[in-house]
Design a protein around this motif. Structure first.
Motif, PDB file in Angstrom:
ATOM      1  N   PRO A  80       0.896  -1.095   0.064  1.00  0.00           N
ATOM      2  CA  PRO A  80       0.110   0.101  -0.087  1.00  0.00           C
ATOM      3  C   PRO A  80       1.002   1.334   0.036  1.00  0.00           C
ATOM      4  O   PRO A  80       1.997   1.451   0.558  1.00  0.00           O
ATOM      5  CB  PRO A  80      -0.875   0.014   1.258  1.00  0.00           C
ATOM      6  N   ASP A  81       0.419   2.219  -0.479  1.00  0.00           N
ATOM      7  CA  ASP A  81       1.131   3.533  -0.562  1.00  0.00           C
ATOM      8  C   ASP A  81       1.110   3.953   0.854  1.00  0.00           C
ATOM      9  O   ASP A  81       0.153   3.909   1.555  1.00  0.00           O
ATOM     10  CB  ASP A  81       0.140   4.605  -1.478  1.00  0.00           C
ATOM     11  N   HIS A  82       2.255   4.815   1.124  1.00  0.00           N
ATOM     12  CA  HIS A  82       2.631   4.948   2.704  1.00  0.00           C
ATOM     13  C   HIS A  82       2.476   3.964   3.592  1.00  0.00           C
ATOM     14  O   HIS A  82       2.482   4.276   4.871  1.00  0.00           O
ATOM     15  CB  HIS A  82       1.565   6.159   2.973  1.00  0.00           C
ATOM     16  N   GLY A  83       2.413   2.610   3.260  1.00  0.00           N
ATOM     17  CA  GLY A  83       2.728   1.653   4.207  1.00  0.00           C
ATOM     18  C   GLY A  83       1.295   1.174   4.660  1.00  0.00           C
ATOM     19  O   GLY A  83       0.406   1.916   4.948  1.00  0.00           O
ATOM     20  N   ALA A  84       1.299  -0.182   5.123  1.00  0.00           N
ATOM     21  CA  ALA A  84       0.203  -0.678   5.536  1.00  0.00           C
ATOM     22  C   ALA A  84      -0.189  -0.533   7.004  1.00  0.00           C
ATOM     23  O   ALA A  84      -1.279  -0.370   7.686  1.00  0.00           O
ATOM     24  CB  ALA A  84       0.198  -2.499   5.364  1.00  0.00           C
ATOM     25  N   ILE A  85       0.900  -0.163   7.936  1.00  0.00           N
ATOM     26  CA  ILE A  85       0.876   0.037   9.416  1.00  0.00           C
ATOM     27  C   ILE A  85       1.900   1.205   9.515  1.00  0.00           C
ATOM     28  O   ILE A  85       2.874   1.562   9.137  1.00  0.00           O
ATOM     29  CB  ILE A  85       1.340  -1.125  10.160  1.00  0.00           C
ATOM     30  N   ARG A  86       0.976   2.455  10.026  1.00  0.00           N
ATOM     31  CA  ARG A  86       1.655   3.733  10.760  1.00  0.00           C
ATOM     32  C   ARG A  86       0.826   4.319  11.594  1.00  0.00           C
ATOM     33  O   ARG A  86      -0.373   4.176  11.762  1.00  0.00           O
ATOM     34  CB  ARG A  86       1.331   4.842   9.294  1.00  0.00           C
ATOM     35  N   PHE A  87       2.022   4.540  12.777  1.00  0.00           N
ATOM     36  CA  PHE A  87       1.643   5.279  13.643  1.00  0.00           C
ATOM     37  C   PHE A  87       1.075   6.709  13.413  1.00  0.00           C
ATOM     38  O   PHE A  87       1.519   7.340  12.022  1.00  0.00           O
ATOM     39  CB  PHE A  87       2.516   5.349  14.606  1.00  0.00           C
ATOM     40  N   GLY A  88       0.028   7.235  14.172  1.00  0.00           N
ATOM     41  CA  GLY A  88      -0.239   8.802  13.708  1.00  0.00           C
ATOM     42  C   GLY A  88       0.439   9.691  14.433  1.00  0.00           C
ATOM     43  O   GLY A  88       1.396   9.298  15.341  1.00  0.00           O
ATOM     44  N   ASP A  89       0.362  10.859  13.985  1.00  0.00           N
ATOM     45  CA  ASP A  89       1.258  12.011  14.559  1.00  0.00           C
ATOM     46  C   ASP A  89       1.501  12.162  15.933  1.00  0.00           C
ATOM     47  O   ASP A  89       2.504  12.468  16.627  1.00  0.00           O
ATOM     48  CB  ASP A  89       0.944  13.466  13.807  1.00  0.00           C
ATOM     49  N   GLY A  90       0.141  11.820  16.733  1.00  0.00           N
ATOM     50  CA  GLY A  90       0.133  12.064  18.024  1.00  0.00           C
ATOM     51  C   GLY A  90       0.655  10.785  18.820  1.00  0.00           C
ATOM     52  O   GLY A  90       0.542  10.927  20.243  1.00  0.00           O
ATOM     53  N   ASP A  91       1.011   9.853  18.299  1.00  0.00           N
ATOM     54  CA  ASP A  91       1.395   8.463  18.832  1.00  0.00           C
ATOM     55  C   ASP A  91       2.784   8.358  19.458  1.00  0.00           C
ATOM     56  O   ASP A  91       3.109   7.632  20.382  1.00  0.00           O
ATOM     57  CB  ASP A  91       1.217   7.117  18.066  1.00  0.00           C
TER      58      ASP A  91
END
Length: 365
Positions: A80-91
């Motif tokens: 997937p574009d930008h990766g399948a697993i991504r933490f959010g900016d606030g994590d």
């Protein structure tokens, strides 16, 4: 196993992925490497919905970790574009490694779980293409006190309940076993009886270094755990645990496998100790119990007489054929398979890089 079926064996290593197929589990055709020079610490084979999807956790030293998938047995791969697993900016975190990919039950198509580093659990509803963070666990008040095992801070076992979609068990190094019964809204430690000899209090509520967790294939509230010293069984969904290590040459190891159809049948691969990570006396063997850990049988026919390489937590798997196949790979790059539930083994592949993960599935030819 019918003549129309094929066993797919996926082998993740420190330097790529290999795929082996066999119609008789005696001779194997090997393809690869896929993702050459990338670490493959996790694999899931999803045979639901009338198709075979191979999901792999890929970790590049340059690009970082992601999950890729193939619906054509490795001919092509999609990320997937930008990766399948991504933490959010606030994590306040970034993904380090995908330790576990686990398709859910047959009647929950599309649901796939991932256990990751830093310690976190993720859920997908689109077959593993995109994952959402299980915030009930991520925001748990215990999380600041969870530590890193020798290999990293890993949520390495995600074990959904086959009948109750709201119940999931997770095991982590280090933190122990946690359970949700409300679909992930809340999680509670479930470690009573599992010891942590390396802590000031050897019987803490949490903080145990559980190495692997598996569910009985017939009795869903029966669980088995391979611990950092200790082999355990729970008959009450993790509320309490008791030792089943008697009869094993050592209670240390990483592997815990269960039979998909037979109650009480489990396999482990003992290692001498945490300070000497070799098979006991350098003689590799699989141990099988057919009475839920009350007794054990040594199985080593076809294995080398001496081999000082160990088997990591996810470098072992079973298939669903009849009789069940048992497979494992070593840090020396050897992969062994048994078509008779461990009674005899054959070499499937040799001279690969360190084997990190092995997964097996029966697929249609």
């Amino acid at each position: 196993m019918s003549a129309a079926d094929t066993v797919l064996l996926a082998i993740g290593t420190k330097k790529g992925l290999w795929l082996a197929t066999s119609s008789d589990r005696a001779t194997w055709s090997l393809s690869g490497p896929h993702f050459l020079m990338n670490e493959i610490p996790s694999i899931g084979i999803d045979t639901r919905s009338g198709r075979t999807r191979i999901l792999v956790g890929v970790r590049s030293e340059h690009w970082g970790p992601t999950v890729a998938h193939s619906d054509d047995l490795g001919a092509t791969w999609t990320e997937p574009d930008h990766g399948a697993i991504r933490f959010g900016d606030g994590d306040g975190a970034a993904l380090e490694r995908v330790w576990q990919i686990r398709p859910d039950a047959e009647d929950r198509p599309g649901v796939v779980w991932a256990g990751c580093e830093p310690i976190s659990v993720w859920r997908s509803v689109d077959g593993g293409e995109h994952f959402d963070l299980e915030r009930g666990l991520w925001d748990h008040p215990h999380r600041p006190e969870w530590g890193a095992g020798y290999g990293g801070a890993a949520a390495h076992s995600v074990v959904p309940h086959p009948q109750d979609e709201n119940t999931v068990h997770v095991a982590m190094s280090t933190g122990g076993v946690y359970r949700t019964t409300d679909g992930g809204a809340s999680w509670e430690p479930r470690n009573a009886g599992i010891t942590a000899y390396f802590l000031p209090d050897p019987n803490p509520e949490f903080g145990q270094c559980v190495h692997k967790l598996a569910r009985d294939g017939v009795v869903p509230d029966r669980l088995y755990a391979q611990n950092h010293h200790g082999v355990y069984r729970s008959d009450d969904s993790g509320d309490t645990w008791k030792s089943i290590a008697d009869g094993l040459p050592t209670d240390f190891g990483f592997v815990m496998l269960t039979h998909p159809r037979r109650e009480g049948t489990v396999w482990v691969v003992p290692i001498k100790a945490d300070g000497e990570r070799i098979p006991p006396d350098g003689r590799p063997a699989v141990y099988r119990s057919e009475d839920a850990g009350n007794s054990w049988t040594r199985l080593d026919s076809g294995l080398p007489e001496l081999d000082y390489n160990v088997v990591l937590r996810d470098a072992a798997a079973v298939d669903t054929a009849d009789p069940v196949g048992v497979y494992f790979g070593t840090r020396g790059g050897e992969v062994y398979g048994s078509a008779d539930e461990g009674a005899t083994f054959r070499t499937v592949a040799a001279h690969l890089p360190d084997v990190l993960c092995v997964r097996a599935a029966v697929i249609e030819s």
